[in-house]
Design an enzyme around this catalytic site. Sequence first.
Site: not given
Length: 326
Positions: A87-88, A165-166, A271, A301
């Site tokens: 979720g960045g 991801s994050a 990605d 992604h």
Amino acid sequence: MSTDTSLTIDPFKNLQITLNPDGTLTRHNNYARTPAKPEDSSDSSTSVLSRDILINNSNKTWVRIYLPKQALKSSEKLPVILAFHGGGFILFSPDESMSHQFCSNMATELSVIIVSASYRLAPEHRLPAAYDDAMEALLWIKNTHDNDWLENYADLSKVFIMGGSAGGNIAYHLGLRAADQQVDDLLPSKIRGLILHQPFFGGVERTESELRSMNNPGFPPCVSDLMWELSLPIGVDRDHEYCNPIGHGSTSLEKIRRLGWKVFVGGCHGDQLIDRQIELVKMMEKEEIQVVSRFLEGGFHGLEIFDPPKAKAMFVALKDFIFPSM
């Protein structure tokens, strides 16, 4: 390389967020959430139980534990995966429905206990707040007397740190921190490896895969740029060690090598982050860390979060990674 970002995509609209004058975010995306299914669940079709536990009341951080039902009938204790959502650094939580389903399926497919940990979100809490919360969750795991599921069913000599991801970025930096910790501080927990699923890294200079993705409507560089702008400490750029690991952390990487940890890095060529992930693998290989990389053609992604068959294939690869290392 050019550092120009796309002019055709509004990253705020893409992420459904508004930055307020006081520096906080209004998050307009109302993602579905799934409640935990504790041991008194009457749903016979549920193969995994789940339970939410508060970690830090002041920071409002918590974990959701996933326990395969089969563990209730077995004397064999299960490995533990400490997992962090994506979720960045600015979005989502462990009870978001896609994350819940992914962790539930993974617990079933791998026969492991998963501790899915929340962390404070940026920009209200910029990095390293998420890393601090991750370390707190790792230290919490060792106190099995705080939770009967871990005490009765977890094999804390087989702990893996994972993130997507994050969350993959968090897992990496938590691994560096944990490698620097005195071993006695983590006992009886023993880390066996890191699992970095499409880990989120960046840098000032554009990579080829980022340039190819400038107008990708799903996850273009302008969106990742905004995530970094909102989550990095104020006044630093994307070459900061939190964002760009290349050239940083060699001492800690040496400790990871000496500890004998393995690292799994997964991603896909569709990605924009793929070149960063390949660079990370090369850096670790240079440090003589045992790295298993799995890079798929095409894709995008978050592929395994949205595509259950692709997730199942990844779980097969993770099973091969986790269990031979025992």
